[in-house]
Enzyme design. Sequence first.
Site, PDB file in Angstrom:
ATOM      1  N   ASN A 154      40.433  33.623  46.593  1.00  0.00           N
ATOM      2  CA  ASN A 154      41.682  34.137  46.028  1.00  0.00           C
ATOM      3  C   ASN A 154      42.327  35.143  47.005  1.00  0.00           C
ATOM      4  O   ASN A 154      41.787  36.227  47.233  1.00  0.00           O
ATOM      5  CB  ASN A 154      41.334  34.814  44.685  1.00  0.00           C
ATOM      6  CG  ASN A 154      42.548  35.376  43.980  1.00  0.00           C
ATOM      7  OD1 ASN A 154      43.503  35.783  44.617  1.00  0.00           O
ATOM      8  ND2 ASN A 154      42.495  35.399  42.659  1.00  0.00           N
ATOM      9  N   LYS A 197      42.917  38.702  45.617  1.00  0.00           N
ATOM     10  CA  LYS A 197      41.699  39.521  45.526  1.00  0.00           C
ATOM     11  C   LYS A 197      41.280  39.980  46.916  1.00  0.00           C
ATOM     12  O   LYS A 197      40.882  41.120  47.112  1.00  0.00           O
ATOM     13  CB  LYS A 197      40.550  38.694  44.944  1.00  0.00           C
ATOM     14  CG  LYS A 197      40.514  38.614  43.457  1.00  0.00           C
ATOM     15  CD  LYS A 197      39.175  38.018  43.072  1.00  0.00           C
ATOM     16  CE  LYS A 197      39.069  37.802  41.597  1.00  0.00           C
ATOM     17  NZ  LYS A 197      37.774  37.228  41.226  1.00  0.00           N
ATOM     18  N   ASP A 251      33.367  39.310  39.777  1.00  0.00           N
ATOM     19  CA  ASP A 251      33.800  38.434  38.696  1.00  0.00           C
ATOM     20  C   ASP A 251      34.469  39.319  37.658  1.00  0.00           C
ATOM     21  O   ASP A 251      33.991  40.415  37.359  1.00  0.00           O
ATOM     22  CB  ASP A 251      32.626  37.661  38.091  1.00  0.00           C
ATOM     23  CG  ASP A 251      33.137  36.424  37.364  1.00  0.00           C
ATOM     24  OD1 ASP A 251      33.942  35.678  37.950  1.00  0.00           O
ATOM     25  OD2 ASP A 251      32.759  36.211  36.197  1.00  0.00           O
ATOM     26  N   PHE A 268      48.654  39.075  40.232  1.00  0.00           N
ATOM     27  CA  PHE A 268      48.266  37.698  39.922  1.00  0.00           C
ATOM     28  C   PHE A 268      47.616  37.657  38.539  1.00  0.00           C
ATOM     29  O   PHE A 268      47.431  38.690  37.887  1.00  0.00           O
ATOM     30  CB  PHE A 268      47.301  37.159  40.992  1.00  0.00           C
ATOM     31  CG  PHE A 268      45.958  37.835  40.993  1.00  0.00           C
ATOM     32  CD1 PHE A 268      45.796  39.074  41.580  1.00  0.00           C
ATOM     33  CD2 PHE A 268      44.849  37.233  40.394  1.00  0.00           C
ATOM     34  CE1 PHE A 268      44.555  39.710  41.582  1.00  0.00           C
ATOM     35  CE2 PHE A 268      43.602  37.852  40.399  1.00  0.00           C
ATOM     36  CZ  PHE A 268      43.465  39.091  40.990  1.00  0.00           C
ATOM     37  N   GLY A 269      47.263  36.456  38.128  1.00  0.00           N
ATOM     38  CA  GLY A 269      46.503  36.288  36.884  1.00  0.00           C
ATOM     39  C   GLY A 269      47.231  36.858  35.672  1.00  0.00           C
ATOM     40  O   GLY A 269      48.412  36.568  35.429  1.00  0.00           O
ATOM     41  N   HIS A 301      40.381  47.926  37.462  1.00  0.00           N
ATOM     42  CA  HIS A 301      38.985  47.564  37.202  1.00  0.00           C
ATOM     43  C   HIS A 301      38.247  47.267  38.513  1.00  0.00           C
ATOM     44  O   HIS A 301      37.153  47.744  38.747  1.00  0.00           O
ATOM     45  CB  HIS A 301      38.978  46.325  36.290  1.00  0.00           C
ATOM     46  CG  HIS A 301      40.002  45.290  36.677  1.00  0.00           C
ATOM     47  ND1 HIS A 301      41.347  45.561  36.732  1.00  0.00           N
ATOM     48  CD2 HIS A 301      39.882  44.008  37.104  1.00  0.00           C
ATOM     49  CE1 HIS A 301      42.004  44.498  37.127  1.00  0.00           C
ATOM     50  NE2 HIS A 301      41.147  43.545  37.375  1.00  0.00           N
TER      51      HIS A 301
END
Length: 206
Positions: free
Chosen positions: A13, A16, A73, A155-156, A183
């Site tokens: 990604n 990330k 994750d 993103f996401g 996070h």
Amino acid sequence: MSRRRKLVLATHNPHKKREMSALLSHLGITIVGLDDFPQIGEIEETGTTLLENSLIKARTVHKITGLPALADDTGLEVDALDGAPGVYSARYAGKDPSYQDNVNKLLFELKGLKLEKRNARFRTVISYIDDNVELHSEGVIEGVITLESKGTEGFGYDPVFQPESYSCTFAEMNQDEKNLISHRARALEKMKKILEPYFDKGEYIG
Ligand code: IMP
């Protein structure tokens, strides 16, 4: 002559990779991504916890590259959905969904719920693996799922996640602002605190 240390980020990604590289830039190591290892395809996340999935990714990349590997994750836990989508956040809207598909499903599931009933949190677990150790850290940010998508950064689920004490979503922040509180940043800060003395002791062989 000092050999610059190398660390592989176990993610395909690009968002990330950019976020994590920025956060790790002060460690004095060379960060490489999976682009440098085309033989590593998508790594199937078959675990039932964030820790298991981060371990699967880090172990796979370490085994293939022989280099220290760091994997994260992340799950989005929504209280009104009993913690869903959680570890299944990537596949929330089915097989190979787009970010938009996942966001649409989430907004649909929460339809009609007022903001005060839309509490949620992002949780990231990070695993670091080399020949000698497996290390883990966790980072959490509390917030709410907004009534509609806002912003185009990130993103996401970023367009629908508004962190606690903020009036904008992650997608309305630039990367530096998100990296101050996210996070993943929190998990990485903890991991950096573990890794710095570990690297200093010279036990690191990458
Ligand atoms: P994974 O950690 O790549 O498996 O991510 C799980 C799901 O959460 C994917 O749908 C990601 O797009 C989403 N996700 C992971 N990190 C973030 C983030 O920082 N913001 C928004 N969505 C994220």
